[in-house]
Design a protein around this motif. Structure first.
Motif, PDB file in Angstrom:
ATOM      1  N   UNK A   3      -9.177   3.956  -3.771  1.00  0.00           N
ATOM      2  CA  UNK A   3      -9.953   4.871  -2.923  1.00  0.00           C
ATOM      3  C   UNK A   3      -9.031   5.566  -1.928  1.00  0.00           C
ATOM      4  N   UNK A   4      -8.182   4.806  -1.254  1.00  0.00           N
ATOM      5  CA  UNK A   4      -7.288   5.409  -0.270  1.00  0.00           C
ATOM      6  C   UNK A   4      -6.217   6.277  -0.935  1.00  0.00           C
ATOM      7  N   UNK A   5      -5.759   5.884  -2.118  1.00  0.00           N
ATOM      8  CA  UNK A   5      -4.795   6.695  -2.851  1.00  0.00           C
ATOM      9  C   UNK A   5      -5.416   8.045  -3.210  1.00  0.00           C
TER      10      UNK A   5
ATOM     11  N   UNK B  55      -9.356  -5.414  -3.680  1.00  0.00           N
ATOM     12  CA  UNK B  55      -8.160  -4.747  -3.179  1.00  0.00           C
ATOM     13  C   UNK B  55      -7.727  -3.585  -4.065  1.00  0.00           C
ATOM     14  N   UNK B  56      -7.848  -3.734  -5.384  1.00  0.00           N
ATOM     15  CA  UNK B  56      -7.509  -2.622  -6.275  1.00  0.00           C
ATOM     16  C   UNK B  56      -8.448  -1.446  -6.018  1.00  0.00           C
TER      17      UNK B  56
ATOM     18  N   UNK C 189      -6.473  14.808   0.803  1.00  0.00           N
ATOM     19  CA  UNK C 189      -5.953  15.343   2.066  1.00  0.00           C
ATOM     20  C   UNK C 189      -4.734  16.237   1.835  1.00  0.00           C
ATOM     21  N   UNK C 190      -3.869  15.848   0.894  1.00  0.00           N
ATOM     22  CA  UNK C 190      -2.703  16.687   0.571  1.00  0.00           C
ATOM     23  C   UNK C 190      -3.173  18.025  -0.001  1.00  0.00           C
TER      24      UNK C 190
END
Length: 157
Positions: free
Chosen positions: A140-142, A134-135, A148-149
Motif C-alpha cells: 500500500x505504501x509502495x 506487513x506485505x 505521489x511521484x
C-alpha cells in the motif's frame, strides 16, 4: 471441542494468509521486474532488479516450505524492525541540534522497535498472521509513493 475448532480456524487462516502472501510477493516481484524494463537510464535499476528478485525468491520459498518460510521470514522481519528502529533513533539524535524536526524520526524509530519487539515476543505464533499484514501494508505504501511521484511529476509539467 471449542479449543480444537479454534486451533483449526487459526491454522486455516494462517494457511490462507500464507497463500495470499505468496501471491502478493510473486505479483510484487513481477511488477518490479516490469518497472525495470520501463526505467531506462535511471540509477536505481539495480535496486529494482534486487527488489524483484527478493520478492520472487521469498514467494518461491513460501511455496516450497510454507511453515519454515513463515517462521524464518517473521523472525527476519522482527530483526529488520529492531535494526531499523535503532538506526532511526540514532539518526534522529544526530539531528537534534540542527533545528530540524528530529523528534519525528526518533518517534518512527521507537515505533519500529515496538513492532519488532511485538513480533519477537509473540514468535512463533506471530508467524501465523504478521507476514500477510506487513506485505499488504508495504505494498500500500509502495503504491502510494508511486502515486505521489506521479502527482509531483504532473504538477512539475
Amino acid at each position: 471441542m471449542l479449543e480444537s475448532a479454534t486451533v483449526q480456524s487459526v491454522f486455516c487462516l494462517a494457511t490462507f494468509d500464507n497463500k495470499i502472501s505468496v501471491v502478493l510477493l510473486t505479483i510484487g516481484g513481477v511488477f518490479q521486474a516490469i518497472e525495470v524494463l520501463k526505467c531506462r537510464g535511471w540509477k536505481s535499476i539495480l535496486a529494482h532488479v534486487l527488489i524483484a528478485l527478493l520478492y520472487v525468491v521469498a514467494g518461491a520459498s513460501m511455496i516450497t516450505e510454507p511453515v519454515a518460510g513463515s517462521l524464518v521470514l517473521t523472525a527476519f522481519l522482527g530483526g529488520i524492525f529492531v535494526a531499523t528502529g535503532l538506526l532511526r533513533i540514532m539518526m534522529g539524535l544526530h539531528l537534534k541540534g540542527t533545528g530540524l524536526r528530529w523528534g519525528w524520526i526518533v518517534f518512527a524509530g521507537l515505533v519500529s522497535l515496538v513492532l519488532g519487539a511485538m513480533i519477537f515476543f509473540q514468535w512463533p505464533m506471530s508467524a501465523l498472521w504478521i507476514i500477510g499484514l506487513l506485505v499488504a501494508i508495504e505494498m500500500i505504501f509502495h503504491g502510494w509513493a508511486y502515486v505521489m511521484i506521479a502527482l509531483a511529476l504532473k504538477t512539475a509539467r
